[in-house]
Design a protein around this motif. Structure first.
Motif, PDB file in Angstrom:
ATOM      1  N   ILE A  49      38.058  45.523  44.449  1.00  0.00           N
ATOM      2  CA  ILE A  49      37.577  44.431  43.610  1.00  0.00           C
ATOM      3  C   ILE A  49      38.628  43.334  43.527  1.00  0.00           C
ATOM      4  O   ILE A  49      39.824  43.558  43.737  1.00  0.00           O
ATOM      5  CB  ILE A  49      37.216  44.920  42.193  1.00  0.00           C
ATOM      6  CG1 ILE A  49      38.466  45.439  41.482  1.00  0.00           C
ATOM      7  CG2 ILE A  49      36.136  45.997  42.248  1.00  0.00           C
ATOM      8  CD1 ILE A  49      38.239  45.787  40.027  1.00  0.00           C
ATOM      9  N   THR A  50      38.160  42.145  43.209  1.00  0.00           N
ATOM     10  CA  THR A  50      39.056  40.995  43.018  1.00  0.00           C
ATOM     11  C   THR A  50      39.486  40.899  41.566  1.00  0.00           C
ATOM     12  O   THR A  50      38.845  41.444  40.663  1.00  0.00           O
ATOM     13  CB  THR A  50      38.351  39.696  43.436  1.00  0.00           C
ATOM     14  OG1 THR A  50      37.108  39.588  42.710  1.00  0.00           O
ATOM     15  CG2 THR A  50      38.069  39.699  44.922  1.00  0.00           C
ATOM     16  N   ASP A  52      39.261  38.884  39.042  1.00  0.00           N
ATOM     17  CA  ASP A  52      38.577  37.794  38.355  1.00  0.00           C
ATOM     18  C   ASP A  52      37.379  38.380  37.621  1.00  0.00           C
ATOM     19  O   ASP A  52      37.149  39.597  37.638  1.00  0.00           O
ATOM     20  CB  ASP A  52      38.146  36.702  39.333  1.00  0.00           C
ATOM     21  CG  ASP A  52      37.347  37.240  40.518  1.00  0.00           C
ATOM     22  OD1 ASP A  52      36.708  38.305  40.374  1.00  0.00           O
ATOM     23  OD2 ASP A  52      37.357  36.602  41.582  1.00  0.00           O
ATOM     24  N   ALA A  53      36.616  37.516  36.962  1.00  0.00           N
ATOM     25  CA  ALA A  53      35.477  37.990  36.171  1.00  0.00           C
ATOM     26  C   ALA A  53      34.460  38.733  37.027  1.00  0.00           C
ATOM     27  O   ALA A  53      33.863  39.734  36.585  1.00  0.00           O
ATOM     28  CB  ALA A  53      34.815  36.808  35.458  1.00  0.00           C
ATOM     29  N   THR A  54      34.265  38.277  38.270  1.00  0.00           N
ATOM     30  CA  THR A  54      33.319  38.956  39.165  1.00  0.00           C
ATOM     31  C   THR A  54      33.787  40.377  39.478  1.00  0.00           C
ATOM     32  O   THR A  54      32.999  41.332  39.447  1.00  0.00           O
ATOM     33  CB  THR A  54      33.158  38.155  40.468  1.00  0.00           C
ATOM     34  OG1 THR A  54      32.707  36.838  40.159  1.00  0.00           O
ATOM     35  CG2 THR A  54      32.160  38.833  41.391  1.00  0.00           C
ATOM     36  N   GLY A  55      35.075  40.514  39.763  1.00  0.00           N
ATOM     37  CA  GLY A  55      35.611  41.843  40.046  1.00  0.00           C
ATOM     38  C   GLY A  55      35.537  42.763  38.842  1.00  0.00           C
ATOM     39  O   GLY A  55      35.239  43.956  38.978  1.00  0.00           O
ATOM     40  N   TYR A  56      35.816  42.217  37.650  1.00  0.00           N
ATOM     41  CA  TYR A  56      35.739  43.040  36.443  1.00  0.00           C
ATOM     42  C   TYR A  56      34.319  43.533  36.215  1.00  0.00           C
ATOM     43  O   TYR A  56      34.097  44.680  35.799  1.00  0.00           O
ATOM     44  CB  TYR A  56      36.217  42.248  35.227  1.00  0.00           C
ATOM     45  CG  TYR A  56      37.616  41.687  35.350  1.00  0.00           C
ATOM     46  CD1 TYR A  56      38.547  42.242  36.226  1.00  0.00           C
ATOM     47  CD2 TYR A  56      38.021  40.582  34.605  1.00  0.00           C
ATOM     48  CE1 TYR A  56      39.817  41.729  36.348  1.00  0.00           C
ATOM     49  CE2 TYR A  56      39.293  40.064  34.717  1.00  0.00           C
ATOM     50  CZ  TYR A  56      40.190  40.638  35.591  1.00  0.00           C
ATOM     51  OH  TYR A  56      41.446  40.132  35.707  1.00  0.00           O
ATOM     52  N   LYS A  57      33.334  42.679  36.495  1.00  0.00           N
ATOM     53  CA  LYS A  57      31.936  43.073  36.317  1.00  0.00           C
ATOM     54  C   LYS A  57      31.552  44.182  37.293  1.00  0.00           C
ATOM     55  O   LYS A  57      30.850  45.140  36.932  1.00  0.00           O
ATOM     56  CB  LYS A  57      31.012  41.873  36.494  1.00  0.00           C
ATOM     57  CG  LYS A  57      29.540  42.170  36.194  1.00  0.00           C
ATOM     58  CD  LYS A  57      28.688  40.931  36.337  1.00  0.00           C
ATOM     59  CE  LYS A  57      27.247  41.226  35.920  1.00  0.00           C
ATOM     60  NZ  LYS A  57      26.640  42.329  36.712  1.00  0.00           N
ATOM     61  N   ILE A  58      32.029  44.070  38.534  1.00  0.00           N
ATOM     62  CA  ILE A  58      31.758  45.129  39.507  1.00  0.00           C
ATOM     63  C   ILE A  58      32.345  46.449  39.035  1.00  0.00           C
ATOM     64  O   ILE A  58      31.702  47.513  39.156  1.00  0.00           O
ATOM     65  CB  ILE A  58      32.340  44.727  40.880  1.00  0.00           C
ATOM     66  CG1 ILE A  58      31.592  43.515  41.444  1.00  0.00           C
ATOM     67  CG2 ILE A  58      32.282  45.900  41.853  1.00  0.00           C
ATOM     68  CD1 ILE A  58      32.189  42.981  42.731  1.00  0.00           C
ATOM     69  N   ASP A  61      30.274  47.804  36.076  1.00  0.00           N
ATOM     70  CA  ASP A  61      28.987  48.299  36.568  1.00  0.00           C
ATOM     71  C   ASP A  61      29.160  49.637  37.280  1.00  0.00           C
ATOM     72  O   ASP A  61      28.312  50.540  37.160  1.00  0.00           O
ATOM     73  CB  ASP A  61      28.351  47.281  37.513  1.00  0.00           C
ATOM     74  CG  ASP A  61      27.865  46.037  36.795  1.00  0.00           C
ATOM     75  OD1 ASP A  61      27.748  46.085  35.544  1.00  0.00           O
ATOM     76  OD2 ASP A  61      27.647  44.999  37.461  1.00  0.00           O
TER      77      ASP A  61
END
Length: 429
Positions: A49-50, A52-58, A61
């Motif tokens: 994961i990255t 950033d917010a996108t990585g945290y969401k992954i 989830d």
């Protein structure tokens, strides 16, 4: 994608009741590797994961896919205790374990003797640390938001103070090389090189040659610019005599070059002094609002700054330390025994919270003049042969135990209870 033979699907896992899941995250600056294992050590999932917010969401989830809920969150092991990723993971009741990288490296050797290393492999190692030895590691304390804010401010102020002292020592060392008259002039002032008067004088005369030419009016003007309102004429006369006395000099060109270096260091010192003062004001504003401040300030030798630093390191999570011995070991005040065969030795701890340990020595030193019982305890240790630092450490060890008791029971410090008979003190081990 994760190989099919290494991953159990979420649908299959959901029918395996009673299976515990553990998460390991190999932290990096831009990306993170995540691994999930069950209580048998089987790898269930891994992700890259990255940061950033996108990585945290992954990540969230993924945890939810494998049964993570608010009531039963999956514990997470990671090699840092700070950052936005940790803040996201600490939301709710999740246990987050900050594993020391050196400890994680030792665990890695349990799985491979070839010393191979990879980021996905490190994430798997961290997950297995929780699977096998979670009882031997402590999760991050569940401190309040106000307590964590005070931690940020107190540590920043402590760093600014250390930085100010370091730059001050550099400037003092430089002045010794070519400008001893400045050190003699500032010596009567407390924290001379950190005072505004010293800064204004060095700006007006960065070399001893220019300082000897300063008139009374110029010296008085420099003191007034620094905010002085009293004793200006007397100090100006004293400074004029010091600067015009006989001193050795560097060659003119070398002296001018050193003067320019002094002005450069002076800029850094002024910035460090300003930062330390502003952060000190922020600490004095935030610390009294904390419920534990009243108890901490009741102890002799603890003011706003030292009290805030103490709270910053021990936190306000009452379950963080099982007993007073845990706090003493964390602070490095209690001794440690090393035994092997017929040999044994009792020495001070090297592995400790260095910030808390630094506060302890300052606290013990201040309490000696603020508490008759503390002074008697210190004198008794010295009379029995302890060095100054050892006696201070022993006093800190005793008073940290008293602080733990008072915080656990909501009591203020009581001199009569803490030191009931100063003349017959029982010396703590």
């Amino acid at each position: 994608m994760v190989p099919h033979e290494l991953v159990t699907s979420a649908k299959t896992w959901q029918h395996r009741e009673g299976i515990l899941i553990y998460c390991g995250i190999d932290w990096a600056e831009k990306t993170h590797d995540v691994a999930l294992v069950d209580d048998t050590g089987q790898l269930l999932a891994k992700r890259h994961i990255t940061d950033d917010a996108t990585g945290y969401k992954i990540l969230l989830d993924l945890l939810a896919e494998y049964g993570d809920t608010a009531e039963n969150p999956i514990p997470v092991a990671i090699e840092t205790s700070r950052g936005l990723l940790v803040a996201v993971l600490r939301t709710g009741n999740r246990q987050v374990f900050a594993i020391n990288p050196m400890a994680a490296a030792r665990y890695r050797d349990r799985h491979s003797v070839s010393r191979k290393k990879s980021d996905p492999g490190d994430a798997l190692v961290l997950a297995n640390i929780l699977r096998t030895d979670m009882h031997a590691h402590r999760p991050l304390p569940n401190d309040s938001d106000l307590g964590r804010a005070i931690t940020v401010l107190a540590r920043a102020q402590q760093d600014a103070t250390w930085n100010r002292q370091q730059i001050s020592n550099q400037l003092r060392s430089l002045l010794r090389e070519y400008y001893p008259s400045a050190l003699a002039a500032f010596d009567p002032w407390r924290n001379g090189l950190c005072r505004r008067e010293a800064h204004e004088l060095l700006k007006a005369a960065p070399t001893p040659t220019r300082a000897a030419r300063l008139t009374r009016v110029q010296l008085q003007a420099a003191l007034k610019r620094a905010g002085r309102q009293r004793g200006i004429e007397a100090d100006a006369e004293r400074l004029r005599e010091v600067f015009r006395a006989d001193w050795a000099h560097q060659p003119a060109l070398v002296e001018d070059a050193l003067g320019k270096q002094t002005l450069a260091l002076l800029l850094q010192l002024e910035a460090a002094c300003t930062a330390a003062d502003q952060l000190a004001e922020a600490v004095e504003e935030a610390f009294p609002r904390h419920p534990d401040a009243e108890i901490i300030l009741s102890f002799p030798g603890l003011g706003f700054q030292l009290g805030a630093r103490m709270l910053a390191e021990i936190g306000d999570d009452r379950s963080r330390f099982a007993d007073a011995r845990g706090l003493k070991a964390y602070a490095g005040s209690s001794p440690i025994t090393r035994a092997s065969g017929k040999k044994s030795s009792i020495t001070r701890r090297w592995v400790k919270n260095d910030r808390l340990n630094a506060v302890g020595y300052l606290w013990a030193f201040s309490s000696i003049t603020a508490s008759p019982g503390a002074k008697a305890h210190y004198r008794r240790r010295r009379d029995q042969g302890d060095w100054h630092a050892s006696a201070q450490r022993n006093l800190f060890n005793r008073m940290s135990g008293q602080l733990y008791h008072c915080l656990q029971h909501g009591h203020r410090f009581d001199e009569a209870v803490a030191f009931p008979n100063p003349s017959a003190l029982v010396v703590a081990a």
